[in-house]
Design a protein around this motif. Structure first.
Motif, mmCIF file in Angstrom:
data_model
loop_
_atom_site.group_PDB
_atom_site.id
_atom_site.type_symbol
_atom_site.label_atom_id
_atom_site.label_comp_id
_atom_site.label_asym_id
_atom_site.label_seq_id
_atom_site.Cartn_x
_atom_site.Cartn_y
_atom_site.Cartn_z
ATOM 1 N N LYS A 86 36.380 69.315 37.766
ATOM 2 C CA LYS A 86 35.201 69.189 38.594
ATOM 3 C C LYS A 86 35.062 67.813 39.230
ATOM 4 O O LYS A 86 34.314 67.630 40.186
ATOM 5 N N GLY A 87 35.751 66.838 38.639
ATOM 6 C CA GLY A 87 35.496 65.443 39.014
ATOM 7 C C GLY A 87 35.610 65.119 40.488
ATOM 8 O O GLY A 87 34.877 64.273 41.000
ATOM 9 N N SER A 88 36.529 65.781 41.210
ATOM 10 C CA SER A 88 36.769 65.376 42.602
ATOM 11 C C SER A 88 35.841 66.053 43.603
ATOM 12 O O SER A 88 35.978 65.843 44.810
ATOM 13 N N SER A 101 41.009 70.663 32.984
ATOM 14 C CA SER A 101 40.236 69.876 32.035
ATOM 15 C C SER A 101 41.132 69.355 30.920
ATOM 16 O O SER A 101 41.926 70.099 30.357
ATOM 17 N N SER A 102 41.001 68.078 30.611
ATOM 18 C CA SER A 102 41.772 67.559 29.480
ATOM 19 C C SER A 102 40.975 66.619 28.593
ATOM 20 O O SER A 102 41.461 66.195 27.555
ATOM 21 N N TYR A 103 39.759 66.305 28.987
ATOM 22 C CA TYR A 103 38.997 65.333 28.193
ATOM 23 C C TYR A 103 37.914 65.971 27.318
ATOM 24 O O TYR A 103 37.666 65.498 26.215
ATOM 25 N N GLY A 104 37.248 67.031 27.791
ATOM 26 C CA GLY A 104 36.133 67.598 27.023
ATOM 27 C C GLY A 104 35.088 66.531 26.774
ATOM 28 O O GLY A 104 34.690 65.822 27.689
ATOM 29 N N VAL A 132 43.572 66.363 45.806
ATOM 30 C CA VAL A 132 42.517 65.348 45.797
ATOM 31 C C VAL A 132 41.960 65.191 44.385
ATOM 32 O O VAL A 132 41.436 66.140 43.797
ATOM 33 N N GLU A 133 42.096 63.992 43.854
ATOM 34 C CA GLU A 133 41.645 63.663 42.494
ATOM 35 C C GLU A 133 40.560 62.597 42.561
ATOM 36 O O GLU A 133 40.583 61.747 43.461
ATOM 37 N N ASP A 134 39.661 62.614 41.594
ATOM 38 C CA ASP A 134 38.701 61.510 41.518
ATOM 39 C C ASP A 134 39.345 60.284 40.877
ATOM 40 O O ASP A 134 39.130 59.162 41.316
ATOM 41 N N ILE A 135 40.144 60.513 39.832
ATOM 42 C CA ILE A 135 40.728 59.363 39.128
ATOM 43 C C ILE A 135 42.072 59.714 38.503
ATOM 44 O O ILE A 135 42.274 60.841 38.041
ATOM 45 N N VAL A 136 42.989 58.753 38.553
ATOM 46 C CA VAL A 136 44.252 58.890 37.821
ATOM 47 C C VAL A 136 44.182 57.894 36.670
ATOM 48 O O VAL A 136 44.069 56.684 36.879
ATOM 49 N N ASP A 137 44.201 58.446 35.465
ATOM 50 C CA ASP A 137 43.988 57.646 34.253
ATOM 51 C C ASP A 137 45.304 57.640 33.459
ATOM 52 O O ASP A 137 46.209 56.851 33.763
ATOM 53 N N SER A 138 45.457 58.548 32.487
ATOM 54 C CA SER A 138 46.738 58.616 31.756
ATOM 55 C C SER A 138 47.861 59.102 32.672
ATOM 56 O O SER A 138 49.027 58.806 32.451
ATOM 57 N N GLY A 139 47.498 59.884 33.699
ATOM 58 C CA GLY A 139 48.492 60.456 34.615
ATOM 59 C C GLY A 139 48.883 61.883 34.252
ATOM 60 O O GLY A 139 49.564 62.564 35.021
ATOM 61 N N HIS A 140 48.434 62.372 33.091
ATOM 62 C CA HIS A 140 48.831 63.716 32.638
ATOM 63 C C HIS A 140 48.415 64.802 33.639
ATOM 64 O O HIS A 140 49.191 65.727 33.914
ATOM 65 N N THR A 141 47.195 64.695 34.163
ATOM 66 C CA THR A 141 46.707 65.741 35.078
ATOM 67 C C THR A 141 47.549 65.768 36.354
ATOM 68 O O THR A 141 47.957 66.838 36.825
ATOM 69 N N LEU A 142 47.821 64.584 36.891
ATOM 70 C CA LEU A 142 48.586 64.509 38.134
ATOM 71 C C LEU A 142 50.001 65.072 37.956
ATOM 72 O O LEU A 142 50.498 65.831 38.804
#
Ligand code: PRP
Length: 179
Positions: free
Chosen positions: A42-44, A67-70, A97-107
């Motif tokens: 949902k973030g983006s 979803s990966s954070y819960g 389109v992503e809101d944030i790239v953090d660990s990179g797992h989602t991307l």
């Protein structure tokens, strides 16, 4: 400012400027094509809506919920596809389109999935990049803003599903997510 925040990272005006620049970059890159823009929900959601409306290039849109954070502030490392795309990406120029790239797992998960389904090209745009948190080596093709390891919320970004509808982006007080 919301009482749970310790500071503002981007005001509404600053977000608007970043969105306009990203849209211009995409317009130049995709001139003469009709790319398929995918929002990673949902973030983006808000970034996506503003971005595609700021583009002059004709686009098609689709959505995927991942979803990966819960409730955790640490990635599970295994992003879960909660809702898949409606459209086929085969032969398409895809803009993710992503809101944030953090660990990179989602991307990485999205890249492997979409290129595996036969997309013609795969381009990623992120509002935020948090390089210090990277676990897997990946980078968005275009990032609007690089940020230190702060817990940010607002404009789609959440903590435990809250704060998403703040129109600006701020830093969440540590006491909120450490209690
Ligand atoms: C967040 C964010 C990105 C992802 C980035 O989504 O929206 O999609 O995490 O983190 P990563 O680089 O560590 O994978 P989340 O799983 O929290 O779901 P949400 O978009 O519904 O908030």
């Amino acid at each position: 400012m919301n009482k749970d925040l310790s500071g503002i990272v981007l005001t509404e005006e600053q977000i608007c400027e970043k969105v306009a620049k990203a849209a211009k970059w995409l317009d130049e890159k995709f001139a003469g094509t009709t790319p398929l823009c995918i929002s990673v929900l949902k973030g983006s959601v808000f970034f996506f809506c503003d971005l595609v409306r700021a583009m002059k290039t004709p686009v098609q849109i689709d959505f995927m919920t991942v979803s990966s954070y819960g409730r955790s502030s640490v990635s599970s490392g295994m992003p879960k596809i909660v809702m898949d795309l409606a459209a086929s990406v085969e032969g398409r120029d895809v803009i993710l389109v992503e809101d944030i790239v953090d660990s990179g797992h989602t991307l990485v998960r999205m890249r492997d999935l979409i290129t595996g389904r036969g997309a013609k090209s795969f381009t990623t745009v992120a509002l935020f990049d948090k390089p210090s948190r990277r676990v897997v080596p990946v980078k968005a093709d275009y990032s609007c803003f690089e940020i230190e390891d702060e817990f940010i919320v607002g404009y789609g970004l959440d903590y435990a599903q809250q704060y998403r509808n703040l129109p600006y982006i701020g830093i969440l007080k540590r006491e909120i997510y450490e209690k």
